[in-house]
Design an enzyme around this catalytic site. Structure first.
Site, PDB file in Angstrom:
ATOM      1  N   ASP A 112       0.855  -1.186   0.000  1.00 26.61           N
ATOM      2  CA  ASP A 112       0.000   0.000   0.000  1.00 26.61           C
ATOM      3  C   ASP A 112       0.894   1.239   0.000  1.00 26.61           C
ATOM      4  OD1 ASP A 112      -2.852   1.086   0.615  1.00 26.61           O
ATOM      5  OD2 ASP A 112      -1.657   1.909   2.227  1.00 26.61           O
ATOM      6  N   LYS A 140      -0.570  -1.356  -4.888  1.00 28.18           N
ATOM      7  CA  LYS A 140      -1.177  -0.052  -5.180  1.00 28.18           C
ATOM      8  C   LYS A 140      -0.071   0.867  -5.701  1.00 28.18           C
ATOM      9  CE  LYS A 140      -4.611  -0.492  -1.482  1.00 28.18           C
ATOM     10  NZ  LYS A 140      -5.106   0.040  -0.200  1.00 28.18           N
ATOM     11  N   PHE A 161      -9.476   0.697  -0.748  1.00 31.45           N
ATOM     12  CA  PHE A 161      -9.330  -0.262   0.352  1.00 31.45           C
ATOM     13  C   PHE A 161      -9.986  -1.578  -0.066  1.00 31.45           C
ATOM     14  CE2 PHE A 161      -9.999  -2.308   4.412  1.00 31.45           C
ATOM     15  CZ  PHE A 161      -8.774  -2.077   5.019  1.00 31.45           C
TER      16      PHE A 161
HETATM   17  P1  IMP Z   1       1.926  -0.739   3.698  1.00 27.59           P
HETATM   18  O1  IMP Z   1       1.182   0.564   3.776  1.00 27.59           O
HETATM   19  O2  IMP Z   1       2.412  -1.013   2.305  1.00 27.59           O
HETATM   20  O3  IMP Z   1       3.016  -0.769   4.721  1.00 27.59           O
HETATM   21  O4  IMP Z   1       0.876  -1.887   4.049  1.00 27.59           O
HETATM   22  C1  IMP Z   1       0.765  -2.381   5.354  1.00 27.59           C
HETATM   23  C2  IMP Z   1      -0.302  -3.412   5.546  1.00 27.59           C
HETATM   24  O5  IMP Z   1      -1.557  -2.751   5.611  1.00 27.59           O
HETATM   25  C3  IMP Z   1      -0.497  -4.484   4.498  1.00 27.59           C
HETATM   26  O6  IMP Z   1       0.382  -5.569   4.611  1.00 27.59           O
HETATM   27  C4  IMP Z   1      -1.941  -4.921   4.794  1.00 27.59           C
HETATM   28  O7  IMP Z   1      -1.978  -5.856   5.852  1.00 27.59           O
HETATM   29  C5  IMP Z   1      -2.575  -3.612   5.232  1.00 27.59           C
HETATM   30  N1  IMP Z   1      -3.309  -2.998   4.117  1.00 27.59           N
HETATM   31  C6  IMP Z   1      -2.883  -2.063   3.244  1.00 27.59           C
HETATM   32  N2  IMP Z   1      -3.826  -1.757   2.344  1.00 27.59           N
HETATM   33  C7  IMP Z   1      -4.890  -2.545   2.650  1.00 27.59           C
HETATM   34  C8  IMP Z   1      -6.183  -2.730   2.052  1.00 27.59           C
HETATM   35  O8  IMP Z   1      -6.578  -2.127   1.032  1.00 27.59           O
HETATM   36  N3  IMP Z   1      -6.985  -3.656   2.662  1.00 27.59           N
HETATM   37  C9  IMP Z   1      -6.619  -4.366   3.759  1.00 27.59           C
HETATM   38  N4  IMP Z   1      -5.419  -4.226   4.332  1.00 27.59           N
HETATM   39  C10 IMP Z   1      -4.561  -3.341   3.782  1.00 27.59           C
END
Ligand code: IMP
Length: 183
Positions: A112, A140, A161
């Protein structure tokens, strides 16, 4: 009449839009498995799942890789129950395996902001693996701020999301069979 669960609304009432279908997930994971089988031949990799979100993806992915491999898990936290990253990543459960000199493939459910990936890249490369690569089911791309290429990507998705196939909203809906957009 019993009140409907959110799961039932998602699956039977089309309450959420399907972003990646069960069929598309199966097909793409088979392709990734074949690619990883080629790329890791003779390397006996350690496949590292990032809990909790990876659990369904990793279960399907490792069964599509036709090699000797080890599996380990770690758990990090950055979100709590919020839909927006807190910006702070902490290690909640560390690896059991010694990865020094080993070929490590980290399995993420979704990238994300990219903060988790960046944290893991720094943390794990300090342990001196022979190689360190990342596979994420969902990416993303427009939102992520990372300064290196992700080695294997299942699907690039818009900045929405999403839930299902391991991904939760407030700890539920991980067991949905496809990936849905939660409006
Ligand atoms: P980061 O922002 O790339 O560090 O993502 C961290 C974590 O947030 C991911 O491994 C997911 O567990 C959770 N996450 C991020 N985006 C989503 C989403 O769209 N749906 C559900 N969980 C999410």
């Amino acid at each position: 009449m019993n009140k409907k669960t959110v799961f039932e609304k998602a699956v039977y009432d089309s309450a959420f839009r399907v972003l990646v279908s069960k069929n598309a997930l199966e097909k793409r994971i088979q392709q990734l498995g074949q690619q990883l089988t080629r790329d890791y031949r003779d390397k006996e990799p350690i496949i590292v799942g990032v809990l909790n979100g990876c659990f369904i993806f990793i279960a399907d992915l490792v069964r599509a890789i036709e090699l000797d491999l080890e599996i380990d898990f770690l758990k990090i936290s950055s979100y709590g129950d919020a839909q927006v990253s807190s910006g702070q990543v902490t290690m909640l459960k560390d690896l059991q395996a010694d990865i020094r000199g080993r070929h490590v493939l980290v399995v993420e459910d979704i990238v994300d902001t990219g903060l988790s990936l960046k944290f893991l890249q720094e943390k794990l490369s300090a342990l001196k693996p022979a190689s360190l690569k990342f596979v994420t089911l969902l990416y993303k791309k427009q939102k992520a701020k990372i300064h290196f290429e992700i080695d294997y990507i299942g699907f690039e998705i818009p900045d929405e999301f999403v839930i299902g196939y391991g991904l939760d909203h407030k700890q539920i809906l991980r067991n949905l069979p496809a990936v849905y957009i939660m409006d």
